[in-house]
Scaffold this active site. Structure first.
Site: not given
Ligand SMILES: NC(=O)c1ccc[n+]([C@@H]2O[C@H](COP(=O)([O-])OP(=O)(O)OC[C@H]3O[C@@H](n4cnc5c(N)ncnc54)[C@H](O)[C@@H]3O)[C@@H](O)[C@H]2O)c1
Ligand SMILES: O=c1ccn([C@@H]2O[C@H](COP(=O)(O)OP(=O)(O)O[C@H]3O[C@H](CO)[C@@H](O)[C@H](O)[C@H]3O)[C@@H](O)[C@H]2O)c(=O)[nH]1
Length: 527
Positions: A40, A300-301, A305, A308, A371
């Site tokens: 993120v 369907a899948s 995973g 989140c 994915k």
């Molecule tokens: N991955 C996604 O697609 C996604 C999408 C939407 C929201 N989120 C949310 O965003 C947040 C981050 O997710 P992510 O996937 O980017 O995590 P990530 O594990 O990829 O990255 C988090 C980073 O924060 C660093 N960190 C932790 N504590 C720290 C500190 N005190 N000071 C400096 N760095 C520090 C870690 O070393 C790591 O590199 C989570 O709450 C997640 O639920 C993730």
């Molecule tokens: O119709 C679908 C759509 C997705 N998936 C699976 O669901 C999982 C999640 O997919 P997707 O939601 O596309 O990816 P994420 O990166 O996990 O994103 C979700 O999780 C993020 C972290 O919070 C949010 O920010 C996003 O809005 C939310 O879509 C994956 O394994 C996909 O293969 C299915 O099986 N069927």
């Protein structure tokens, strides 16, 4: 910091969408610091920087290797289009880091200099103590906020980008009150991130909405306007929604729970389709035409995973339980239960089709990421399915275009009840053909385009949509996607099976090559 809800917090105030009446221009932010250089923090900051050349954006992390990778051409995460925003072409020179985007391990200095701090640290499921396996682990968030309190010499706007339990902002405020210096004010906003991996850049550039939650105080509203002004550089004002701080925190958990619930619903129906001879892609298409239902997130899948969905639903259910809303908690947990059922059901089907024994059989696994278009393996269905197959005595041969062998082994050995099986019976290959050589079955676990034999349009839309070229494909073409299924058929053991956990292959051309194809939510007898 306690991860359970404060019992003295009282009912949440309900505030409608807000339109600020303030006519003076919002505070102009010139320095942003993003704490957390992950999936993120990195992409979000890069897009913010490229769209706001007047703002200096610095991403900080304690992980020096990760920061070094962000500074290199070999970015720490695979995400289509990411290099183009981290290192956009400038003055005709490609791969030039955006001049206002920086990555650093100097957390203290960057926090001290910033006016607005984005908290993008990880909030995984707690592994220890009270709430273990359910509640969100907020220790990383707490540590970042303590650091802010310790080093800040000037007032800051602090933005929760990480996904947090509702009312986390209140706890963060408590920590800042206790650690901050006199005269230094902190305003906390919630600005949850909705990007999905694999489409992160597109999602960031064209978000469905930007949610900004604040307290309904003059300072809270002023901070929300300052953050909104940053987004206004590229997001239409009507898509920037300002709401109550706690509504915003809860809306993020709610969005993920609802998205995952759709997948579990369609996966539950897929089990029925297999039993009655219906086709889940057709069912999904038919119900999705109803505008009230819509067609997305109904594929369907083998099971969802990603880092989140599971953790956020567990967190939501834990919050409900803390509020003594046991039926509500149970309802959301059922979404996860169906997902576990789907993964196990898929494995059982493989065993049943392969004559109830996987001993001395080799299975080629195509795809390990959760994915397509990501190298991320967090909570991937592949971990459960492969561990199940190994436990049945299979030799497992894995290929994924983006996931490294070391990551695959770490994930499997770390989760297996018998890690020696991973060491003894699992091999990782660098191409489909190597993985499939001598295999009894191909098991598709990630929907990478290269595994599909459908046209791009049909693959994107699902089985129900006719080939965009309307029959223009030759038989040879249909049997071959970007990978040659014909070649695969020549190197496998007979009889040959394809277990398609993503419904990315059109069974007919493969059956013509001698494969027996088992797809999710379809029964061969019903076709
Ligand atoms: N991955 C996604 O697609 C996604 C999408 C939407 C929201 N989120 C949310 O965003 C947040 C981050 O997710 P992510 O996937 O980017 O995590 P990530 O594990 O990829 O990255 C988090 C980073 O924060 C660093 N960190 C932790 N504590 C720290 C500190 N005190 N000071 C400096 N760095 C520090 C870690 O070393 C790591 O590199 C989570 O709450 C997640 O639920 C993730
Ligand atoms: O119709 C679908 C759509 C997705 N998936 C699976 O669901 C999982 C999640 O997919 P997707 O939601 O596309 O990816 P994420 O990166 O996990 O994103 C979700 O999780 C993020 C972290 O919070 C949010 O920010 C996003 O809005 C939310 O879509 C994956 O394994 C996909 O293969 C299915 O099986 N069927």
């Amino acid at each position: 910091m306690s991860t359970s809800l404060r019992q003295d917090a009282g009912p949440m105030p309900v505030t409608p969408l807000r339109a600020s009446n303030d006519t003076k221009p919002p505070k102009r932010i010139t320095k942003v610091c993003c704490v957390g250089a992950g999936y993120v923090g990195g992409p979000t900051s890069a897009v913010m920087a490229i769209k706001n050349p007047q703002i200096q954006v610095t991403v900080v992390d304690y992980d020096a290797k990760r920061i070094a990778a962000w500074q290199s051409d070999n970015l720490p995460i695979f995400e289509p289009g990411l290099l183009g925003v981290v290192k956009p072409a400038r003055d005709g020179i490609p791969n030039n880091r955006a001049p206002n985007l920086f990555f650093s391990t100097d957390v203290d200095r960057c926090i001290a200099e910033a006016e607005l701090i984005l908290l993008s640290v990880n909030t995984p499921t707690k592994m220890l103590g009270q709430g273990a396996g359910h509640a969100s682990e907020l220790c990383y968030l707490e540590s970042a906020v303590r650091k802010i309190g310790e080093v800040a010499e000037s007032s800051k706007i602090i933005v929760e980008k990480s996904t947090v339990p509702c009312r986390a902002a209140e706890t963060l405020r408590d920590v800042l009150r206790a650690t901050g210096k006199p005269g230094v004010d902190f305003e906390i906003l919630s600005n949850p991130e909705f990007l999905a991996e694999g489409t992160a850049i597109q999602n960031l550039l064209e978000p469905d909405r930007v949610l900004i939650g604040s307290l309904n105080t003059p300072q809270g509203l002023e901070a929300a306007r300052a953050l909104a002004a940053i987004y206004t550089s590229w997001v239409d004002a009507e898509r920037i929604i300002t709401i109550n701080l706690y509504s915003s925190e809860l809306a993020k958990l709610a969005a993920n729970a609802l998205l995952a619930q759709r997948i579990s619903s369609i996966n539950a129906l897929s089990a029925m389709c297999e039993a009655v001879g219906a086709d889940i892609d057709e069912v999904s298409f038919a119900v999705g035409l109803d505008k009230r239902i819509g067609s997305r997130m109904l594929k369907a899948s083998v099971g969802f995973g990603g880092s989140c969905f599971r953790k956020d639903i567990l967190s939501l259910a834990y919050i409900a339980e803390s509020l003594h809303l046991f039926e509500v908690a149970e309802y959301w947990r059922s979404v996860i239960n169906i997902n576990e059922y789907q993964k196990d059901r898929f494995t059982r089907r493989i065993v049943r089709c392969l004559f109830n024994s996987l001993s001395n059989k080799s299975l080629a696994i195509l795809g390990f990421a959760y994915k397509k278009n990501t190298g991320d393996t967090r909570e991937t269905a592949a971990i459960t399915v492969i561990n199940n197959l190994l436990a049945e005595g299979a030799n497992v041969r894995v290929y994924d275009p983006q996931v490294k062998e070391s990551q695959i082994r770490r994930d499997l050995e770390g989760s297996s009840a018998s890690p020696h099986l991973v060491r003894d019976k699992l091999t990782v290959w660098s191409s489909t053909y190597e993985a499939c050589a001598g295999a009894d079955a191909v098991v598709i676990l990630t929907e990478w385009d290269e595994f599909s034999n459908k046209s791009a349009a049909a693959a994107a839309a699902g089985d129900h949509v006719q080939d965009a070229r309307n029959g223009a494909r030759t038989e040879e073409e249909a049997a071959n996607g970007p990978m040659s299924w014909k070649r695969v058929s020549q190197i496998m053991r007979k009889p040959m099976y394809v277990f398609d956990g993503r419904n990315v292959v059109d069974p007919a051309p493969l059956e013509a090559l001698g494969f027996r194809v088992e797809s999710v939510g379809k029964s061969r007898s019903g076709s």
